[in-house]
Design a protein around this motif. Structure first.
Motif, mmCIF file in Angstrom:
data_model
loop_
_atom_site.group_PDB
_atom_site.id
_atom_site.type_symbol
_atom_site.label_atom_id
_atom_site.label_comp_id
_atom_site.label_asym_id
_atom_site.label_seq_id
_atom_site.Cartn_x
_atom_site.Cartn_y
_atom_site.Cartn_z
ATOM 1 N N TYR A 39 43.396 22.736 41.100
ATOM 2 C CA TYR A 39 42.427 23.772 40.235
ATOM 3 C C TYR A 39 42.803 23.641 38.571
ATOM 4 C CZ TYR A 39 42.117 26.648 44.261
ATOM 5 O OH TYR A 39 41.912 27.336 45.742
ATOM 6 N N ARG A 40 43.763 22.931 38.205
ATOM 7 C CA ARG A 40 44.071 22.565 36.769
ATOM 8 C C ARG A 40 42.715 21.474 36.296
ATOM 9 N NH1 ARG A 40 49.790 22.539 38.243
ATOM 10 N NH2 ARG A 40 50.478 24.539 37.787
ATOM 11 N N ARG A 74 34.142 32.693 48.854
ATOM 12 C CA ARG A 74 34.636 34.203 48.766
ATOM 13 C C ARG A 74 36.036 34.175 48.655
ATOM 14 N NH1 ARG A 74 34.162 33.957 54.465
ATOM 15 N NH2 ARG A 74 36.464 34.468 55.248
ATOM 16 N N HIS A 75 36.895 33.048 48.920
ATOM 17 C CA HIS A 75 38.271 33.033 49.080
ATOM 18 C C HIS A 75 38.871 31.896 48.702
ATOM 19 C CE1 HIS A 75 42.091 34.875 50.503
ATOM 20 N NE2 HIS A 75 42.446 33.804 51.128
ATOM 21 N N CYS A 76 39.866 31.893 47.759
ATOM 22 C CA CYS A 76 40.448 30.330 47.304
ATOM 23 C C CYS A 76 42.078 30.847 47.317
ATOM 24 C CB CYS A 76 40.245 30.106 45.814
ATOM 25 S SG CYS A 76 38.197 29.853 45.950
ATOM 26 N N VAL A 77 42.896 29.838 47.865
ATOM 27 C CA VAL A 77 44.205 29.889 47.713
ATOM 28 C C VAL A 77 44.872 28.479 47.130
ATOM 29 C CG1 VAL A 77 44.769 31.456 49.621
ATOM 30 C CG2 VAL A 77 44.172 29.207 50.136
ATOM 31 N N GLY A 78 46.048 28.593 46.557
ATOM 32 C CA GLY A 78 46.856 27.616 46.184
ATOM 33 C C GLY A 78 47.874 27.181 47.015
ATOM 34 N N ALA A 79 48.674 26.183 47.033
ATOM 35 C CA ALA A 79 50.047 26.115 47.519
ATOM 36 C C ALA A 79 50.828 24.718 46.989
ATOM 37 C CB ALA A 79 49.876 26.024 49.172
ATOM 38 N N GLY A 80 51.985 24.827 47.267
ATOM 39 C CA GLY A 80 53.080 23.763 46.794
ATOM 40 C C GLY A 80 53.723 24.165 45.484
ATOM 41 N N GLU A 81 53.148 24.910 44.575
ATOM 42 C CA GLU A 81 53.857 25.148 43.214
ATOM 43 C C GLU A 81 53.309 26.487 42.802
ATOM 44 O OE1 GLU A 81 53.220 22.621 39.965
ATOM 45 O OE2 GLU A 81 51.835 21.550 41.483
ATOM 46 N N CYS A 119 41.105 25.698 49.854
ATOM 47 C CA CYS A 119 42.774 25.550 49.508
ATOM 48 C C CYS A 119 42.970 24.380 48.761
ATOM 49 C CB CYS A 119 43.367 25.643 51.110
ATOM 50 S SG CYS A 119 45.158 25.413 51.115
ATOM 51 N N GLY A 120 43.648 24.493 47.921
ATOM 52 C CA GLY A 120 44.243 23.341 46.996
ATOM 53 C C GLY A 120 45.598 23.599 46.310
ATOM 54 N N ALA A 121 45.993 22.478 46.046
ATOM 55 C CA ALA A 121 47.231 22.343 45.142
ATOM 56 C C ALA A 121 46.937 22.860 43.856
ATOM 57 C CB ALA A 121 48.070 21.164 45.245
ATOM 58 N N PRO A 122 47.905 23.358 43.186
ATOM 59 C CA PRO A 122 47.761 24.047 41.735
ATOM 60 C C PRO A 122 46.783 22.769 40.910
ATOM 61 C CG PRO A 122 49.425 25.031 42.690
ATOM 62 C CD PRO A 122 49.030 23.933 43.800
ATOM 63 N N LEU A 124 50.907 28.461 40.449
ATOM 64 C CA LEU A 124 49.670 28.351 39.603
ATOM 65 C C LEU A 124 49.635 29.330 38.326
ATOM 66 C CD1 LEU A 124 46.859 27.005 39.425
ATOM 67 C CD2 LEU A 124 46.180 28.525 41.162
ATOM 68 N N ASN A 125 49.176 28.633 37.084
ATOM 69 C CA ASN A 125 49.438 29.555 35.934
ATOM 70 C C ASN A 125 48.408 30.522 35.891
ATOM 71 O OD1 ASN A 125 48.728 26.668 35.688
ATOM 72 N ND2 ASN A 125 48.031 27.412 33.692
ATOM 73 N N PRO A 126 48.374 31.667 35.452
ATOM 74 C CA PRO A 126 47.522 32.807 35.520
ATOM 75 C C PRO A 126 46.272 32.430 34.688
ATOM 76 C CG PRO A 126 49.966 33.780 34.982
ATOM 77 C CD PRO A 126 49.771 32.124 35.064
ATOM 78 N N GLU A 127 46.276 31.398 33.507
ATOM 79 C CA GLU A 127 45.161 31.256 32.994
ATOM 80 C C GLU A 127 44.262 30.398 33.848
ATOM 81 O OE1 GLU A 127 48.663 31.523 30.196
ATOM 82 O OE2 GLU A 127 48.299 30.402 32.174
ATOM 83 N N VAL A 128 44.674 29.566 34.336
ATOM 84 C CA VAL A 128 43.845 28.824 35.506
ATOM 85 C C VAL A 128 43.200 29.743 36.428
ATOM 86 C CG1 VAL A 128 43.622 27.054 37.120
ATOM 87 C CG2 VAL A 128 44.937 26.678 34.973
ATOM 88 N N ILE A 129 44.099 30.667 37.034
ATOM 89 C CA ILE A 129 43.485 31.747 38.225
ATOM 90 C C ILE A 129 42.356 32.322 37.233
ATOM 91 C CG2 ILE A 129 43.912 33.589 39.233
ATOM 92 C CD1 ILE A 129 46.858 32.314 39.728
#
Length: 307
Positions: A268-269, A285-292, A262-265, A294-299
């Motif tokens: 990941y950027r 196996r599983h990742c999530v972002g939170a706070g704002e 789990c991390g802020a966008p 996250l742009n699709p390209e990074v995902i």
């Protein structure tokens, strides 16, 4: 919801009945590693609850906690919940003025920090009339109680407060982008409500190793570094470092069997700017972002690299 709920008693102690169940796997930048079981967390929190009581902290009092990702942060929060004191976490970036404001707004009776930040409170202590106790983690200082000493000297028996579901448990402050920071109170039921976070959003179960890359001063740490994983009996991975380093984080992610992240966008950027092809993420196996958002390209880049 139940009429009475205490997270320390009803969750931490329950998982602690299995002596081998690991609550936290902690590492720092120097390669030091510590492990803390649920039973160990329960025992340490009982001792510190007794130490807080001896220092004059009572049920309903606010305890301001200003620490990094020290292992003691988890023990302190658990102790506060256990005794019915209100924990108020803050980031180590707070200034003396910020500290005085929070101490007085919350009428806090206790302040806990590390040697690097203790002088900040000392500068404004005279302006905080409700302050009864100052506790230092990782050292000694005149006028301060040593966390290690008072915890070691305390009894390991402490009957948890039979707190009401709606009773105050946490006091966070907003970031203060529009005027002064405002107190945000969470009740004891908040901890139980994050069973949804742990089970469905973080996708956790017993045996998982979960890494939440968040400062302990933000509410994100409460739901993703405390209530969420502990509700599920998972193990929390903690990297104690003053700054975020993308390459170091990837090295750790490849080295340890982390299953969920789990991390802020922003995290990941920064991660996708590194050469992800040189790493293998065998257990992730599983990742999530939170706070704002996250742009699709990074995902897409992250998904291609990690599966």
């Amino acid at each position: 919801p139940p009429a009475r709920f205490n997270f320390a008693r009803d969750v931490i102690d329950r998982w602690g009945e299995d002596a081998a169940r690991l609550a936290i796997r902690w590492v720092d930048d120097d390669g030091n590693e510590k492990e803390l079981s649920y039973a160990g967390l329960a025992g340490r929190s009982r001792r510190f609850a007794n130490a807080l009581a001896a220092a004059g902290v009572q049920r309903g009092d606010t305890v301001v906690v200003m620490l990094g990702r020290n292992l003691e942060w988890w023990e302190i929060l658990t102790a506060c919940l256990r005794m019915g004191a209100v924990a108020s976490p803050g980031t180590t970036q707070l200034s003396p003025k910020d500290i005085a404001y929070r101490m007085n707004a919350a009428k806090a009776t206790c302040f806990i920090t590390d040697p690097a930040n203790a002088a900040k409170l000392d500068q404004v202590a005279a302006e905080c009339p409700t302050l009864k106790a100052r506790i230092l983690v990782g050292g000694t200082r005149e006028g301060w109680l040593s966390y290690d000493e008072v915890t070691a000297a305390a009894d390991d028996r402490f009957e948890a407060a039979d707190t009401a579901f709606e009773e105050d448990a946490l006091c966070y402050f907003t970031s203060g982008t529009t005027g002064y920071p405002k107190m945000t109170i969470h009740c004891h039921g908040y901890g139980l409500a994050h069973r949804i976070t742990g089970k469905y959003w973080l996708d956790l179960k017993p045996g998982d190793l979960h890494w939440n890359i968040s400062d302990t001063g933000w509410a994100k740490a409460a739901y993703s570094s405390f209530f969420g994983p502990f509700n599920q009996g998972a193990t929390l991975f903690v990297h104690h470092s003053p700054v975020f380093d993308a390459k170091k984080s990837l090295d750790l992610l490849a080295q340890y069997p982390v299953t969920t992240l789990c991390g802020a966008p922003t995290v990941y950027r920064m991660l996708v700017l590194e050469d992800l092809s040189s790493y293998a993420f065998a257990t992730l196996r599983h990742c999530v972002g939170a706070g704002e958002p996250l742009n699709p390209e990074v995902i897409e880049t992250w998904k291609r690299a990690t599966g």
